[in-house]
Design a protein around this motif. Structure first.
Motif, PDB file in Angstrom:
ATOM      1  N   HIS A 113      16.973  23.349  24.934  1.00  0.00           N
ATOM      2  CA  HIS A 113      16.660  21.952  24.468  1.00  0.00           C
ATOM      3  C   HIS A 113      15.727  23.337  23.465  1.00  0.00           C
ATOM      4  N   LEU A 114      14.980  23.486  23.860  1.00  0.00           N
ATOM      5  CA  LEU A 114      13.144  24.226  23.516  1.00  0.00           C
ATOM      6  C   LEU A 114      13.748  25.424  22.459  1.00  0.00           C
ATOM      7  N   SER A 115      14.698  25.776  23.297  1.00  0.00           N
ATOM      8  CA  SER A 115      15.122  27.102  22.761  1.00  0.00           C
ATOM      9  C   SER A 115      15.550  27.159  21.246  1.00  0.00           C
ATOM     10  N   ARG A 116      16.097  26.252  21.669  1.00  0.00           N
ATOM     11  CA  ARG A 116      16.463  25.821  19.802  1.00  0.00           C
ATOM     12  C   ARG A 116      15.954  25.256  18.685  1.00  0.00           C
ATOM     13  N   LEU A 117      14.307  24.798  19.548  1.00  0.00           N
ATOM     14  CA  LEU A 117      13.698  24.615  18.087  1.00  0.00           C
ATOM     15  C   LEU A 117      13.840  25.599  16.993  1.00  0.00           C
ATOM     16  N   GLY A 118      13.226  25.305  15.610  1.00  0.00           N
ATOM     17  CA  GLY A 118      13.469  26.167  14.863  1.00  0.00           C
ATOM     18  C   GLY A 118      11.714  26.416  15.202  1.00  0.00           C
ATOM     19  N   GLY A 119      11.644  27.738  14.506  1.00  0.00           N
ATOM     20  CA  GLY A 119      10.094  28.444  13.935  1.00  0.00           C
ATOM     21  C   GLY A 119       9.499  28.863  15.002  1.00  0.00           C
ATOM     22  N   TRP A 134       9.341  14.759  13.515  1.00  0.00           N
ATOM     23  CA  TRP A 134       9.219  16.602  12.421  1.00  0.00           C
ATOM     24  C   TRP A 134      10.173  16.976  12.733  1.00  0.00           C
ATOM     25  N   ALA A 135      10.243  17.511  14.207  1.00  0.00           N
ATOM     26  CA  ALA A 135      10.315  18.403  15.300  1.00  0.00           C
ATOM     27  C   ALA A 135      11.968  18.674  15.070  1.00  0.00           C
ATOM     28  N   GLY A 136      12.770  17.477  14.924  1.00  0.00           N
ATOM     29  CA  GLY A 136      14.035  17.158  15.126  1.00  0.00           C
ATOM     30  C   GLY A 136      14.820  16.743  16.280  1.00  0.00           C
ATOM     31  N   ILE A 137      13.469  16.399  17.736  1.00  0.00           N
ATOM     32  CA  ILE A 137      13.695  16.311  18.946  1.00  0.00           C
ATOM     33  C   ILE A 137      14.112  13.959  18.898  1.00  0.00           C
ATOM     34  N   ALA A 138      13.028  13.972  17.918  1.00  0.00           N
ATOM     35  CA  ALA A 138      13.373  12.251  18.179  1.00  0.00           C
ATOM     36  C   ALA A 138      14.568  12.322  16.802  1.00  0.00           C
ATOM     37  N   THR A 139      15.420  11.111  16.382  1.00  0.00           N
ATOM     38  CA  THR A 139      16.173  10.403  15.659  1.00  0.00           C
ATOM     39  C   THR A 139      14.738   9.021  14.508  1.00  0.00           C
ATOM     40  N   SER A 175      18.751  31.721  27.290  1.00  0.00           N
ATOM     41  CA  SER A 175      19.396  30.665  26.756  1.00  0.00           C
ATOM     42  C   SER A 175      19.664  30.114  25.104  1.00  0.00           C
ATOM     43  N   GLU A 176      18.830  30.615  24.801  1.00  0.00           N
ATOM     44  CA  GLU A 176      19.916  30.340  22.924  1.00  0.00           C
ATOM     45  C   GLU A 176      21.075  31.379  23.119  1.00  0.00           C
ATOM     46  N   GLN A 177      20.933  32.094  24.003  1.00  0.00           N
ATOM     47  CA  GLN A 177      22.590  33.001  23.895  1.00  0.00           C
ATOM     48  C   GLN A 177      23.888  32.122  25.077  1.00  0.00           C
ATOM     49  N   LEU A 178      23.533  31.701  25.710  1.00  0.00           N
ATOM     50  CA  LEU A 178      24.217  30.782  26.418  1.00  0.00           C
ATOM     51  C   LEU A 178      25.367  30.079  25.688  1.00  0.00           C
ATOM     52  N   GLY A 179      26.579  29.637  26.092  1.00  0.00           N
ATOM     53  CA  GLY A 179      27.425  29.346  25.494  1.00  0.00           C
ATOM     54  C   GLY A 179      27.543  27.490  25.768  1.00  0.00           C
ATOM     55  N   SER A 180      26.991  27.150  27.511  1.00  0.00           N
ATOM     56  CA  SER A 180      27.229  26.449  27.351  1.00  0.00           C
ATOM     57  C   SER A 180      25.637  25.455  28.473  1.00  0.00           C
ATOM     58  N   PHE A 181      25.462  24.073  28.159  1.00  0.00           N
ATOM     59  CA  PHE A 181      24.589  23.381  29.032  1.00  0.00           C
ATOM     60  C   PHE A 181      24.484  23.987  30.672  1.00  0.00           C
ATOM     61  N   ALA A 182      25.486  24.209  30.964  1.00  0.00           N
ATOM     62  CA  ALA A 182      25.843  23.943  32.772  1.00  0.00           C
ATOM     63  C   ALA A 182      25.665  25.369  32.585  1.00  0.00           C
ATOM     64  N   ASP A 183      25.853  26.374  31.626  1.00  0.00           N
ATOM     65  CA  ASP A 183      25.484  27.869  31.780  1.00  0.00           C
ATOM     66  C   ASP A 183      23.665  27.654  32.108  1.00  0.00           C
ATOM     67  N   ASN A 184      23.115  26.998  30.970  1.00  0.00           N
ATOM     68  CA  ASN A 184      22.165  27.230  31.217  1.00  0.00           C
ATOM     69  C   ASN A 184      21.106  26.116  32.588  1.00  0.00           C
ATOM     70  N   MET A 185      21.703  25.567  32.858  1.00  0.00           N
ATOM     71  CA  MET A 185      21.464  24.701  34.417  1.00  0.00           C
ATOM     72  C   MET A 185      21.330  26.076  35.701  1.00  0.00           C
TER      73      MET A 185
END
Length: 205
Positions: free
Chosen positions: A6-12, A32-37, A131-141
């Motif tokens: 999740h952190l790797s996919r936040l902007g800025g 503001w960061a897009g973490i919460a809706t 992590s930003e380059q990985l294709g799945s959450f399982a790969d990240n884990m």
């Protein structure tokens, strides 16, 4: 656990800032960061839970009905500074960038980083980059499990626990002590695949 995804996919470069400094976001900043809706006042939480239990098919609608406009996100004021100073995936570059800024904010963040384990900071930056380059959450884990299994055996984990939790002296002696002494070989060893049969795998249901 899984935070790198999740952190790797936040902007800025916000994820890198949070991972390195340990800064915490309040509710307005999460929106503001897009973490919460949605942003709900604390006094509305009990009603939200009760209504969701009664109508689990209307979660989004219920939250929208009870949410309010959040106050301005404090972190937004420093968004440009974060994007600038935390732009690199090289830890030494981030420190140098902050050192060149004579603002009070930069001095505060630099002091925070100087108190952290150089090894941990370098691991965090590489973790988010990969992590930003990985294709799945399982790969990240799988990657995060490798990191955790190695970091637990390194000196800085025990030293951090000693300084903050056991002795409460807040005077950790990191090993290696300086960012430039944390070699690429050491970081590579922390990210290396585990022996056969020891890798993380999703729980089969």
């Amino acid at each position: 656990v899984g935070g790198g995804w999740h952190l790797s996919r936040l902007g800025g470069r916000l994820g890198q800032f949070l991972a390195l400094t340990g800064a915490r976001l309040d509710g307005a900043e999460c929106v503001w960061a897009g973490i919460a809706t949605h942003y709900l006042p604390a006094e509305k939480l009990a009603e939200a839970k009760a209504r969701i239990i009664e109508h689990p098919d209307r979660i989004g609608g219920i939250l929208s009905e009870l949410s309010t406009t959040p106050p301005p996100a404090r972190l937004e004021e420093n968004a440009a500074l974060i994007k600038k100073h935390f732009a690199s995936d090289r830890y030494e570059d981030i420190l140098a960038s902050l050192e060149e800024d004579d603002s009070e904010w930069a001095a505060k963040e630099l002091a925070t980083l100087r108190s952290k384990s150089p090894q941990t900071c370098k691991v965090a930056l590489r973790q988010l980059s990969e992590s930003e380059q990985l294709g799945s959450f399982a790969d990240n884990m799988r990657m995060e499990y490798r990191i955790a299994s190695r970091v637990l055996t390194r000196p800085d984990f025990a030293e951090g626990v000693r300084a903050v939790i056991v002795d409460k002296t807040n005077d950790p002696q990191w090993d290696p002590a300086a960012p430039e002494d944390v070699s690429e070989e050491l970081i590579d060893s922390i990210f290396a695949p585990l022996p056969q049969g020891e890798e993380w795998t999703p729980l089969e249901r």
